[in-house]
Design an enzyme around this catalytic site. Structure first.
Site, mmCIF file in Angstrom:
data_model
loop_
_atom_site.group_PDB
_atom_site.id
_atom_site.type_symbol
_atom_site.label_atom_id
_atom_site.label_comp_id
_atom_site.label_asym_id
_atom_site.label_seq_id
_atom_site.Cartn_x
_atom_site.Cartn_y
_atom_site.Cartn_z
ATOM 1 N N CYS A 101 21.734 147.855 36.835
ATOM 2 C CA CYS A 101 20.561 146.538 36.827
ATOM 3 C C CYS A 101 21.082 145.707 35.611
ATOM 4 O O CYS A 101 21.437 145.808 34.649
ATOM 5 C CB CYS A 101 19.250 147.234 36.212
ATOM 6 S SG CYS A 101 17.706 146.233 35.844
ATOM 7 N N CYS A 105 16.391 139.892 37.134
ATOM 8 C CA CYS A 105 15.819 139.413 38.531
ATOM 9 C C CYS A 105 14.488 138.782 38.843
ATOM 10 O O CYS A 105 13.821 138.329 39.576
ATOM 11 C CB CYS A 105 16.048 140.534 39.861
ATOM 12 S SG CYS A 105 18.039 140.890 40.106
ATOM 13 N N THR A 192 12.133 145.817 32.578
ATOM 14 C CA THR A 192 13.507 145.181 32.361
ATOM 15 C C THR A 192 13.801 144.554 31.741
ATOM 16 O O THR A 192 13.666 143.099 31.858
ATOM 17 C CB THR A 192 13.646 145.192 34.087
ATOM 18 O OG1 THR A 192 13.327 146.872 34.504
ATOM 19 C CG2 THR A 192 15.560 145.514 34.238
ATOM 20 N N GLU A 261 14.509 149.245 29.274
ATOM 21 C CA GLU A 261 13.583 148.755 30.467
ATOM 22 C C GLU A 261 13.450 149.459 28.958
ATOM 23 O O GLU A 261 13.665 150.384 27.859
ATOM 24 C CB GLU A 261 13.502 150.298 30.644
ATOM 25 C CG GLU A 261 13.421 149.222 32.550
ATOM 26 C CD GLU A 261 14.393 149.756 33.284
ATOM 27 O OE1 GLU A 261 15.650 150.311 32.942
ATOM 28 O OE2 GLU A 261 15.033 148.527 33.938
ATOM 29 N N HIS A 296 10.477 141.261 45.000
ATOM 30 C CA HIS A 296 11.552 142.202 44.058
ATOM 31 C C HIS A 296 12.021 143.125 45.585
ATOM 32 O O HIS A 296 13.054 144.114 45.445
ATOM 33 C CB HIS A 296 10.713 142.645 42.946
ATOM 34 C CG HIS A 296 11.594 142.932 41.597
ATOM 35 N ND1 HIS A 296 13.061 142.445 41.274
ATOM 36 C CD2 HIS A 296 11.583 144.210 41.675
ATOM 37 C CE1 HIS A 296 13.083 143.148 40.586
ATOM 38 N NE2 HIS A 296 13.256 144.342 40.518
ATOM 39 N N TYR A 300 16.280 144.418 45.794
ATOM 40 C CA TYR A 300 16.999 145.246 45.715
ATOM 41 C C TYR A 300 17.233 145.922 47.347
ATOM 42 O O TYR A 300 17.795 147.088 47.134
ATOM 43 C CB TYR A 300 15.404 147.128 45.816
ATOM 44 C CG TYR A 300 14.929 146.886 44.536
ATOM 45 C CD1 TYR A 300 15.007 145.898 43.821
ATOM 46 C CD2 TYR A 300 14.158 148.053 44.278
ATOM 47 C CE1 TYR A 300 14.889 146.626 42.568
ATOM 48 C CE2 TYR A 300 14.437 149.167 43.041
ATOM 49 C CZ TYR A 300 14.165 147.415 42.161
ATOM 50 O OH TYR A 300 13.921 148.381 41.051
ATOM 51 N N CYS A 303 20.877 144.090 45.317
ATOM 52 C CA CYS A 303 21.861 144.498 43.766
ATOM 53 C C CYS A 303 21.807 146.052 44.301
ATOM 54 O O CYS A 303 22.871 146.461 43.468
ATOM 55 C CB CYS A 303 20.131 144.655 42.548
ATOM 56 S SG CYS A 303 19.432 146.207 42.538
ATOM 57 N N GLU A 451 15.067 153.967 39.850
ATOM 58 C CA GLU A 451 14.625 152.227 39.459
ATOM 59 C C GLU A 451 14.665 152.005 41.423
ATOM 60 O O GLU A 451 13.889 151.600 41.357
ATOM 61 C CB GLU A 451 15.696 151.281 39.266
ATOM 62 C CG GLU A 451 14.984 149.892 38.806
ATOM 63 C CD GLU A 451 15.696 149.906 37.978
ATOM 64 O OE1 GLU A 451 16.113 149.618 37.797
ATOM 65 O OE2 GLU A 451 14.943 148.132 37.947
HETATM 66 FE FE1 SF4 Z 1 17.865 145.170 37.926
HETATM 67 FE FE2 SF4 Z 1 17.810 145.152 40.833
HETATM 68 FE FE3 SF4 Z 1 14.912 144.620 39.452
HETATM 69 FE FE4 SF4 Z 1 17.881 142.948 39.391
HETATM 70 S S1 SF4 Z 1 16.456 143.755 41.604
HETATM 71 S S2 SF4 Z 1 16.384 143.481 37.673
HETATM 72 S S3 SF4 Z 1 19.176 144.635 39.626
HETATM 73 S S4 SF4 Z 1 17.006 146.160 39.702
HETATM 74 FE FE FE Z 2 14.054 147.238 38.808
#
Ligand code: SF4
Ligand code: FE
Length: 491
Positions: A101, A105, A192, A261, A296, A300, A303, A451
């Protein structure tokens, strides 16, 4: 300073005022020097360095809709469905290159959701939040900030509303209203990249009722604001990073990059008026939470897919090192991993392509498809991980430490029995096994698995949204029309 490099970013963290951080029972004075924290900083630094890399600069940067300047895409207000797709593609690249991660984001998703919500609040209440927030985004762009999108409260007794809690601090709330601003108290959990941020953008965590008005607060505070304390989250196998020798690097699996985190506590933190973007307009909390969650959940689909690419690559590599790459069941399992991973990507792209312009002017993803995306993310990475563990064999959890491979007393015998196919260095085989451990059980498994389950909302949160947005009545009509049955509801 527009478009910092990774090095400049790390320097900017050092230039913040002192932060109060607790990690492993200690108060951390220099977070950028701590090996566990440093690995997480490296992941964020990648979001800066790639903006300067000619191969990635197009995907990593965008033209600001506010100033026309070239900015890092993480500070961008998405201005088209293409821009939403570019975001997902950027996240896939970063997942591929960091294997974890990269944290930045949440801020990007927060600025887009606060931007559209403040516009809608102003329309209803004749407030001036949107102009304030637009000015704030300009600052974020100009300073190339990392913003911690600060949403999840600890929540205490989940059966009770915020105002019904025994300890009101389990939800962030306003404790004092002054002419020049407000004072907030409470905490945000699972934050995060909190220690790696320049700013926290605090948002309410759920839809609020009239009695919860003090909890309907959206505001920004600098990471080094007086009254903030960080309690650094422990991650699986994090102590491995404390061994900074070459063997320690091997046993880490992914020695350079990590996630982060924290529990962030706000103990009477002052927020000036110009950083307040919602203050008691509780009927807009739902819109803010819903749009942030949708952005968000879209994230996902980028990422996790990038990290999934690393798992697929690790599966194919370890199969070769073990001499089983031609076995039909291995090929089939790798095909299944790719299929699942690309299904997630399809969802990320689809909810972006089906996005729409909001009244504020930025673009929001399709809510139903974004929730379907994240619902799949709560499942497929577990199956992809299971297949990788199956292909790898048990050695990725039983392998002796790399110390034994560097100790002259033990090296020869350990090497003799850890050997794979001829021509492959035993240490390379061990490194690949440790990476697999890291991705499916270790530090990166926090980001890739847990996550995926709970980040951007636990599975049930998506199911509620999917149910709400599924328009069953319309679908019933379709079925009834074809079957030529009575359209009326049963008596
Ligand atoms: Fe982390 Fe993925 Fe959230 Fe970006 S979208 S902060 S990489 S978990
Ligand atoms: Fe996240």
């Amino acid at each position: 300073m527009v478009l910092m490099t990774g090095e400049e970013y790390i320097e900017s963290l050092k230039n913040r005022g002192p932060l109060t951080i607790y990690l492993l029972g200690e108060k951390i004075e220099n977070p950028t020097e701590h090996p566990i924290i440093r690995a997480s900083i490296n992941s964020v630094a990648l979001t800066y360095d790639l903006a300067h890399d000619s191969v990635y600069t197009d995907i990593m940067t965008a033209k600001s809709v506010l100033t026309g300047n070239k900015i890092n895409r993480f500070c961008h207000l998405h201005n088209s469905t293409d821009a939403l797709q570019e975001k997902v593609k950027m996240q896939r690249v970063l997942g591929q290159l960091s294997g974890t991660c990269f944290q930045r984001c949440v801020g990007m998703d927060a600025i887009n959701s606060v931007f559209l919500t403040t516009y809608e609040i102003d329309k209803e209440h004749q407030t001036d939040y949107h102009q304030r927030f637009t000015d704030y985004v300009k600052l974020a762009e100009a300073n190339d900030w990392v913003i911690d999108g600060c949403m999840t409260d600890p929540k205490g007794d989940r059966s009770k509303r915020p105002s019904e809690q025994k300890d009101s601090d389990v939800y962030v709330h306003v404790t004092e209203r002054r002419d020049d601003g407000v004072v907030i108290r409470g905490a945000k959990a699972h934050q995060t990249g909190a220690v790696n941020s320049h700013e926290h953008l605090v948002m309410p965590t759920l839809a609020m009722r009239n009695e919860d008005k003090d909890y309907a607060i959206c505001c920004a505070v600098p990471a080094d604001a007086k009254g903030i304390t960080y309690y650094y989250g422990r991650q699986s196998c994090d102590l491995r990073r404390l061994d900074e020798t070459e063997a320690g690097d091997v046993d880490c699996g992914n020695p350079v990059y990590g996630g982060q985190e924290c529990l962030v506590v706000f103990d009477d933190v002052f927020v000036p008026n110009e950083r307040i973007f919602m203050n008691g307009e509780n009927e807009f909390c739902g819109r803010l939470v819903e749009s942030f969650a949708a952005y968000h959940r879209q994230s996902y689909g980028g990422c996790k897919v990038g990290v999934g690419d690393v798992l697929v690559g690790a599966a194919a590599t370890i199969a070769e090192y073990n001499g089983v790459e031609k076995a039909s069941h291995i090929r089939d399992k790798i095909t299944e991993m790719v299929h699942l991973n690309e299904t997630l990507y399809s969802c990320g792209i689809a909810c972006s392509a089906a996005g729409h312009k909001t009244p504020a002017g930025n673009y929001l993803v399709d809510l139903l498809l974004a929730n379907v995306c994240k619902q799949n993310v709560t499942r497929f990475p577990y199956e992809i991980s299971r297949l990788l563990q199956d292909i790898a064999g048990g050695l990725f959890v039983t392998c002796p430490s790399a110390q034994e491979l560097s100790n002259p007393e033990t090296r020869e015998i350990v090497e003799k029995y850890l050997v794979g196919v001829e021509g492959v260095d035993t240490m390379d085989r061990v490194k690949m096994l440790r990476l697999i451990e890291n991705l499916t059980l270790g530090r990166a498994a926090v980001g890739y698995l847990v996550e995926s389950m709970h980040g951007a909302g636990s599975p049930q949160a998506q199911r509620i949204m999917i149910n709400r947005l599924s328009d069953l009545e319309e679908k019933k009509k379709l079925a009834k029309t074809l079957a030529r049955v009575d359209m009326d509801e049963p008596k």
